[in-house]
Design a protein around this motif. Sequence first.
Motif, mmCIF file in Angstrom:
data_model
loop_
_atom_site.group_PDB
_atom_site.id
_atom_site.type_symbol
_atom_site.label_atom_id
_atom_site.label_comp_id
_atom_site.label_asym_id
_atom_site.label_seq_id
_atom_site.Cartn_x
_atom_site.Cartn_y
_atom_site.Cartn_z
ATOM 1 N N ASN A 196 0.831 -1.200 0.000
ATOM 2 C CA ASN A 196 0.000 0.000 0.000
ATOM 3 C C ASN A 196 0.869 1.254 0.000
ATOM 4 N N GLY A 197 0.211 2.391 -0.191
ATOM 5 C CA GLY A 197 0.908 3.670 -0.105
ATOM 6 C C GLY A 197 1.796 3.912 -1.309
ATOM 7 N N ASP A 198 3.095 4.073 -1.070
ATOM 8 C CA ASP A 198 4.046 4.364 -2.145
ATOM 9 C C ASP A 198 4.010 3.295 -3.234
ATOM 10 N N GLY A 199 3.916 2.038 -2.823
ATOM 11 C CA GLY A 199 3.918 0.940 -3.775
ATOM 12 C C GLY A 199 5.292 0.570 -4.284
ATOM 13 N N ASP A 200 6.233 1.520 -4.258
ATOM 14 C CA ASP A 200 7.580 1.276 -4.771
ATOM 15 C C ASP A 200 8.550 1.006 -3.626
ATOM 16 N N LEU A 201 9.712 0.459 -3.945
ATOM 17 C CA LEU A 201 10.686 0.089 -2.921
ATOM 18 C C LEU A 201 12.083 0.543 -3.327
ATOM 19 N N SER A 202 12.849 1.009 -2.340
ATOM 20 C CA SER A 202 14.253 1.354 -2.583
ATOM 21 C C SER A 202 15.199 0.364 -1.926
ATOM 22 N N LEU A 203 14.696 -0.388 -0.930
ATOM 23 C CA LEU A 203 15.565 -1.293 -0.183
ATOM 24 C C LEU A 203 14.747 -2.443 0.386
ATOM 25 N N VAL A 204 15.290 -3.662 0.232
ATOM 26 C CA VAL A 204 14.714 -4.863 0.840
ATOM 27 C C VAL A 204 15.833 -5.555 1.613
ATOM 28 N N GLU A 205 15.571 -5.894 2.878
ATOM 29 C CA GLU A 205 16.567 -6.549 3.721
ATOM 30 C C GLU A 205 15.963 -7.787 4.369
ATOM 31 N N VAL A 206 16.792 -8.783 4.655
ATOM 32 C CA VAL A 206 16.331 -9.976 5.359
ATOM 33 C C VAL A 206 17.143 -10.170 6.632
ATOM 34 N N THR A 243 11.847 -0.760 2.681
ATOM 35 C CA THR A 243 11.932 0.696 2.707
ATOM 36 C C THR A 243 11.416 1.218 1.373
ATOM 37 N N THR A 244 10.450 2.134 1.413
ATOM 38 C CA THR A 244 9.860 2.632 0.176
ATOM 39 C C THR A 244 10.760 3.675 -0.479
ATOM 40 N N LEU A 245 10.575 3.812 -1.789
ATOM 41 C CA LEU A 245 11.378 4.755 -2.563
ATOM 42 C C LEU A 245 10.878 6.180 -2.423
ATOM 43 N N THR A 246 9.563 6.375 -2.504
ATOM 44 C CA THR A 246 9.009 7.725 -2.564
ATOM 45 C C THR A 246 9.157 8.482 -1.254
ATOM 46 N N SER A 247 8.796 7.868 -0.150
ATOM 47 C CA SER A 247 8.793 8.596 1.125
ATOM 48 C C SER A 247 9.685 7.990 2.200
ATOM 49 N N GLY A 248 10.383 6.911 1.895
ATOM 50 C CA GLY A 248 11.332 6.341 2.835
ATOM 51 C C GLY A 248 10.703 5.661 4.044
ATOM 52 N N LYS A 249 9.462 5.228 3.931
ATOM 53 C CA LYS A 249 8.808 4.518 5.034
ATOM 54 C C LYS A 249 9.384 3.109 5.149
#
Length: 277
Positions: A196-206, A243-249
């Motif tokens: 939801n929200g931004d829909g896009d991602l800048s970072l994925v971590e495990v 972590t989202t790309l647009t707003s860094g959530k």
Amino acid sequence: MALSLSASFATLALISLVLLNPCIAFKPKKLMNYSSDYSDGLSWLSGSATWYGAPTGAGPDDNGGGCGFKNVNLPPFNSLTSCGNTAIFKGGKGCGSCYQVKCTGHPACSGNPSTIVVTDECLYGICSDANYHFDMSGTTFGSMATPGQEDALRHAGRMAIHFARVPCNYQGLNVAFHVEEGSNPMYLAILVEYANGDGDLSLVEVLESTPGATWTPLRQSWGAIWRLDSSHALQGPFSVRLTTLTSGKTLVAENVIPADYVPNTVYQSAVQFSPVL
């Protein structure tokens, strides 16, 4: 953020062209919330649009695309999808972002917005001669028409449109993780869906389930698929931090992928971003 279309481009937008498909075409039963709450008060930008695939299809014949999303002809996407050019696709980090699109320059245009999701990439040719170009599924392109005029609009060819970024809202769904085929103890690849929200991602971590484990960033493999090539046997269950790309959530899905995961399987989380930008 955007430049207006030139007068000459606006004229060309009314001419029907015979175009090649420039897109790269490589299950849940919930519907995406296509609310009209965002129809007013938006900063509408100028862009252009074409369509490809079957007139009432989802675009690619395999119902996927350059983002890696599966079965985009089914809910929650319902074929309301589009390729985006470089400014929209953003090297794959624009995958999953949502927009409202509408047209007014053709008699078949309704002027009402449709909400769509970026699921594919648009390259070269028609995609590179405008600042913002959407190569839509046939369903998406027709959705901008007055009811009953969908085919008339599709026959118009290239179209000048207005578009605006809006938050995604997958009603009733949490973020899901599709473990990709080929994943094994030394390699983990996941597709992130329904954010939801931004829909896009800048970072994925495990985060592995071992004493003293720390968050390990994944590399963007392609589109919305992220991968980890490990020098040791990975130990689950795995938590995933987004972590989202647009707003860094940021959002953490704890122990969402089990230790005995099965490749080519979707694992639903218990968490979701807020449906706002």
